[in-house]
Scaffold this motif. Sequence first.
Motif, PDB file in Angstrom:
ATOM      1  N   CYS A  40     -22.701  90.774 -19.586  1.00  0.00           N
ATOM      2  CA  CYS A  40     -22.628  89.694 -18.597  1.00  0.00           C
ATOM      3  C   CYS A  40     -23.044  88.343 -19.178  1.00  0.00           C
ATOM      4  O   CYS A  40     -23.407  87.429 -18.444  1.00  0.00           O
ATOM      5  N   TYR A  59     -21.804  86.350 -16.003  1.00  0.00           N
ATOM      6  CA  TYR A  59     -22.599  86.136 -14.793  1.00  0.00           C
ATOM      7  C   TYR A  59     -22.506  84.692 -14.301  1.00  0.00           C
ATOM      8  O   TYR A  59     -22.599  84.433 -13.102  1.00  0.00           O
ATOM      9  N   PHE A  64     -17.123  85.316 -11.064  1.00  0.00           N
ATOM     10  CA  PHE A  64     -17.979  86.483 -11.299  1.00  0.00           C
ATOM     11  C   PHE A  64     -17.982  87.441 -10.108  1.00  0.00           C
ATOM     12  O   PHE A  64     -17.801  88.639 -10.265  1.00  0.00           O
ATOM     13  N   MET A  68     -16.834  91.394  -9.809  1.00  0.00           N
ATOM     14  CA  MET A  68     -17.746  92.452  -9.370  1.00  0.00           C
ATOM     15  C   MET A  68     -17.128  93.260  -8.236  1.00  0.00           C
ATOM     16  O   MET A  68     -17.204  94.481  -8.216  1.00  0.00           O
ATOM     17  N   VAL A  79     -25.060  97.951 -18.137  1.00  0.00           N
ATOM     18  CA  VAL A  79     -24.993  96.489 -18.099  1.00  0.00           C
ATOM     19  C   VAL A  79     -26.056  95.887 -19.015  1.00  0.00           C
ATOM     20  O   VAL A  79     -27.211  96.307 -19.002  1.00  0.00           O
ATOM     21  N   ARG A  86     -30.043  88.207 -16.865  1.00  0.00           N
ATOM     22  CA  ARG A  86     -28.746  88.184 -16.179  1.00  0.00           C
ATOM     23  C   ARG A  86     -28.287  89.589 -15.813  1.00  0.00           C
ATOM     24  O   ARG A  86     -27.665  89.802 -14.764  1.00  0.00           O
ATOM     25  N   SER A  87     -28.613  90.558 -16.658  1.00  0.00           N
ATOM     26  CA  SER A  87     -28.198  91.928 -16.346  1.00  0.00           C
ATOM     27  C   SER A  87     -28.966  92.480 -15.150  1.00  0.00           C
ATOM     28  O   SER A  87     -28.414  93.258 -14.364  1.00  0.00           O
ATOM     29  N   THR A  90     -27.155  90.982 -12.277  1.00  0.00           N
ATOM     30  CA  THR A  90     -25.852  91.635 -12.156  1.00  0.00           C
ATOM     31  C   THR A  90     -26.000  93.018 -11.525  1.00  0.00           C
ATOM     32  O   THR A  90     -25.271  93.362 -10.589  1.00  0.00           O
TER      33      THR A  90
END
Length: 120
Positions: A40, A59, A64, A68, A79, A86-87, A90
């Motif tokens: 991401c 992301y 984005f 998703m 991820v 960011r993961s 996410t």
Amino acid sequence: MSDACKLRRWDLLKKQLKNFSPKEFQEAIAKWPEAILIDCRTANEYQSGHLEGALNIDYLDYDFLEKMEALDPEKTYLVYCRTGRRSVRTCMLMKNSGIPTAYNLDGGLIALQAMEQVEA
């Protein structure tokens, strides 16, 4: 309760997710070949190096959320990003949108590379 005892919001978010250590993440990649790897990070970060087979869903990109929403909730997702921030976000969005099997790489690629250097 003093401020020193309070959990940071970041830690509270992570506790709601399925987090893998770098070693567990590597083991999951090997154990679940059908799992979808999601990087991401930005396109530039992705192009500078990524895990083999990873799908880049930035992301910070304008579409984005649409990307998703297009994911299959029946699949398993692994991820990652650079540091794990960011993961986490996410994975939280994935969880909240009905994807029950999204796993976060705790510490991101930095932690994964550090582990690999120690093992080398």
